[in-house]
Design a protein around this motif. Structure first.
Motif, short mmCIF file in Angstrom:
data_model
loop_
_atom_site.label_atom_id
_atom_site.label_comp_id
_atom_site.label_asym_id
_atom_site.label_seq_id
_atom_site.Cartn_x
_atom_site.Cartn_y
_atom_site.Cartn_z
N VAL A 118 0.74 -1.18 -0.04
CA VAL A 118 0.10 -0.06 -0.04
C VAL A 118 0.89 1.21 0.06
CG1 VAL A 118 -1.86 -1.33 1.23
CG2 VAL A 118 -0.19 0.13 2.39
N THR A 119 0.31 2.41 -0.30
CA THR A 119 0.95 3.64 -0.20
C THR A 119 1.93 3.80 1.06
OG1 THR A 119 -0.97 5.04 0.29
CG2 THR A 119 -0.43 4.70 -1.96
N PRO A 120 2.73 4.70 1.25
CA PRO A 120 3.16 5.03 2.56
C PRO A 120 2.32 5.60 3.51
CG PRO A 120 4.94 5.30 1.12
CD PRO A 120 3.51 5.03 0.22
N SER A 121 1.41 6.48 3.14
CA SER A 121 0.79 7.20 4.07
C SER A 121 -0.50 6.15 4.54
CB SER A 121 -0.13 8.30 3.23
OG SER A 121 -0.82 7.79 2.09
N LEU A 122 -0.97 5.28 3.58
CA LEU A 122 -2.03 4.15 4.04
C LEU A 122 -1.35 3.48 5.21
CD1 LEU A 122 -4.70 3.36 4.12
CD2 LEU A 122 -4.32 1.94 1.82
N ALA A 123 0.02 2.98 4.75
CA ALA A 123 0.70 2.14 5.65
C ALA A 123 0.75 2.60 7.24
CB ALA A 123 2.12 1.71 5.18
N ASP A 124 1.16 3.99 7.15
CA ASP A 124 1.49 4.70 8.35
C ASP A 124 -0.03 4.61 9.17
OD1 ASP A 124 4.08 5.20 8.06
OD2 ASP A 124 3.39 7.16 7.20
N ALA A 125 -1.30 4.83 8.13
CA ALA A 125 -2.47 5.08 9.04
C ALA A 125 -2.98 3.61 9.54
CB ALA A 125 -3.68 5.35 8.07
N LEU A 126 -2.29 2.76 9.09
CA LEU A 126 -2.39 1.35 9.38
C LEU A 126 -1.92 0.77 10.54
CD1 LEU A 126 -4.01 -1.58 8.87
CD2 LEU A 126 -2.05 -2.17 7.30
N ALA A 127 -0.60 1.19 10.58
CA ALA A 127 0.38 1.13 11.91
C ALA A 127 -0.20 1.80 12.86
CB ALA A 127 1.92 1.46 11.34
N GLU A 128 -0.77 2.94 12.74
CA GLU A 128 -1.30 3.56 13.69
C GLU A 128 -2.49 3.05 14.44
OE1 GLU A 128 -2.91 8.43 14.77
OE2 GLU A 128 -1.71 8.04 12.86
N GLY A 130 -4.04 0.26 13.40
CA GLY A 130 -3.96 -1.33 13.66
C GLY A 130 -5.17 -1.84 13.31
N ASP A 131 -5.98 -1.06 12.50
CA ASP A 131 -7.21 -1.71 11.84
C ASP A 131 -7.44 -1.15 10.36
OD1 ASP A 131 -10.17 -2.66 12.93
OD2 ASP A 131 -10.46 -0.94 11.34
N LEU A 132 -7.38 -2.00 9.44
CA LEU A 132 -7.36 -1.61 8.20
C LEU A 132 -8.69 -0.94 7.76
CD1 LEU A 132 -6.16 -1.95 5.26
CD2 LEU A 132 -7.34 -4.16 4.93
N ARG A 133 -9.65 -1.25 8.37
CA ARG A 133 -10.99 -0.72 7.93
C ARG A 133 -10.97 0.60 8.28
NH1 ARG A 133 -15.90 -2.89 6.64
NH2 ARG A 133 -17.90 -1.49 7.20
N GLU A 134 -10.31 1.10 9.40
CA GLU A 134 -10.10 2.51 9.96
C GLU A 134 -9.22 3.27 9.26
OE1 GLU A 134 -9.21 5.08 14.09
OE2 GLU A 134 -9.61 2.76 13.98
N ALA A 135 -8.18 2.41 8.80
CA ALA A 135 -6.90 2.97 7.82
C ALA A 135 -7.39 3.59 6.44
CB ALA A 135 -5.90 2.20 7.91
N ALA A 164 -11.59 -10.82 5.50
CA ALA A 164 -11.09 -11.33 6.72
C ALA A 164 -11.05 -10.22 7.67
CB ALA A 164 -9.82 -11.94 6.73
N GLN A 165 -10.93 -8.74 7.39
CA GLN A 165 -10.90 -7.63 8.18
C GLN A 165 -12.33 -6.84 8.23
OE1 GLN A 165 -6.55 -6.17 8.29
NE2 GLN A 165 -6.96 -7.10 6.26
N GLY A 166 -13.25 -7.67 7.76
CA GLY A 166 -14.75 -6.96 7.78
C GLY A 166 -15.00 -5.82 6.65
N ILE A 167 -14.29 -5.98 5.53
CA ILE A 167 -14.30 -5.29 4.42
C ILE A 167 -14.90 -6.05 3.21
CG2 ILE A 167 -13.11 -3.63 2.84
CD1 ILE A 167 -10.91 -3.64 5.34
#
Length: 399
Positions: A118-128, A130-135, A164-167
């Motif tokens: 994924v893009t670095p910004s999306l990866a950062d949001a996911l790391a922050e 911890g939820d793909l749906r929220e990111a 698997a992550q509710g998406i």
């Protein structure tokens, strides 16, 4: 062990009783297609070492721009066989989105070895979060993800990973098709939030700061089947000796890749413009299982080309899994599910493979084992599968 010493000592012995004079292929020159990916290594090795010569074959490799080109040239006969997405074979067999043709899986070329970047910004949001749906929600629009072929492994794995992550991948994600070698350019152009394909394009995107790998395919399905040696089924029926010789050749290449030091050598070959044309160090890293600091639910398994022959057996149940996902996402009807076991038994050439493997003294590992996928559900290929019940058990699916 060097290439020359393997050919001299560990390669097939000249005193074999099953010399090619006893089993001359009906067709000696074969045109075999591939797409520029690290897991085309068995074909590149077979050509560089001319492993087909012992079996009476000369291989002409044809680099194709996309999986659609592989499909079309198999159908027209421009290619005799090809390095192919597992799901491409079953998509053509079922006539999903294009012509229908009886197809054949001659052997599995590799397991594992794909990823999601994924893009670095999306990866950062996911790391922050911890939820793909929220990111993904932080984008403020429908996310755009690319895969490589509508019925292919990458499309099915990406759908599975999202669900698997509710998406819901059909409603919540915009999915587009891009050939693997064009993924990095698409990330650079913008408008793409992530992609799923084979290596080395994830490593290249990450090295250029355009993306970040957040999952590998073995985290979605450990030891999943990936690329196969595919042909039309009439190739097998018209040229049975040729088909067996081709499987023997590719098994030899896969065995060579399983020997110490050989993947590093193959990475140098793959880096050449005629094959993959990406930096050698980026190809080598993930070919050898170096994912950096990436962590996952399952072990981060490297691509497997041989594993004592266990990687190569074409289990019909693997094909049935793809049918289950096509039904899950509304790509086929119930009739395909009812006939999935029979169809998989016809597509996957288990007798051909067993004969070729036995001739090469490769163990025929036909007993499949079940695995737990990233949603916690088990795909148990070792036992009879009630495919309808399996599909109905998914909370997110096409209705």
């Amino acid at each position: 062990m060097s290439t020359s010493s393997w050919l001299a000592s560990d390669g097939p012995s000249p005193d074999r009783q099953d010399r090619i004079s006893d089993n001359v292929p009906e067709k000696r020159h074969l045109r075999v297609g591939f797409v520029a990916l690290s897991d085309a290594a068995p074909l590149v090795v077979a050509k560089r070492l001319e492993l087909g010569h012992e079996h009476g074959l000369t291989l002409e490799l044809s680099r194709e721009a996309s999986w659609a080109a592989i499909r079309d040239k198999l159908l027209t006969g421009e290619l005799d066989a090809a390095h192919s997405l597992y799901g491409l074979v079953y998509g053509v067999q079922l006539g999903i989105g294009g012509p229908r043709e009886d197809m054949a899986v001659l052997m599995v070329l590799n397991r594992n070895g794909q990823a999601v970047t994924v893009t670095p910004s999306l990866a950062d949001a996911l790391a922050e979060t911890g939820d793909l749906r929220e990111a993904l929600a932080s984008l403020g629009r429908k996310p755009v993800f690319a895969q490589t072929f509508p019925t292919g492994t990458h499309a099915m794995f990406m759908n599975y990973w999202f669900a698997a992550q509710g998406i819901d991948p059909l409603r919540d994600i915009a999915s587009i098709v891009i050939p693997p070698a064009h993924m990095v350019a698409a990330m650079e152009e913008g408008g793409l939030d992530g992609f799923c394909c084979g290596e080395p394009w994830h490593a290249v995107a990450q090295a250029r700061g355009l993306g970040r790998t957040v999952a590998v395919s073995s985290d979605i399905w450990p030891n999943h089947p990936e690329k196969v040696l595919a042909s039309r089924r009439d190739f097998v029926t018209r040229y049975p000796k040729t088909a067996q010789a081709l499987v023997r050749t590719l098994l030899s290449a896969c065995r060579w890749l399983g020997m110490p030091g050989h993947r590093a050598e193959a990475a140098g070959w793959l880096a050449e413009p005629a094959w993959v044309g990406a930096p050698r160090d980026l190809i080598a890293a993930r070919l050898l299982g170096d994912f950096g600091r990436l962590s996952g639910r399952h072990a981060l398994l490297p691509v497997s080309f041989f594993d004592g022959g266990a990687a190569n057996y074409p289990h019909p149940s693997d094909g049935m899994w793809f049918v289950s996902q096509y039904r899950r996402w509304g790509m086929v009807g119930d009739d395909a599910v009812v006939h999935a076991a029979q169809m998989a038994a016809e597509v996957n050439q288990t007798d051909l493979f067993a004969a070729a493997a036995s001739a090469e003294a490769v163990p025929v590992v036909s007993a499949a084992t079940g695995e737990v996928l990233c949603d916690g559900r088990r795909w148990d290929a070792a036992s009879a599968v009630d495919l309808t019940a399996y599909i109905d058990g998914f909370a997110i699916r096409s209705r």
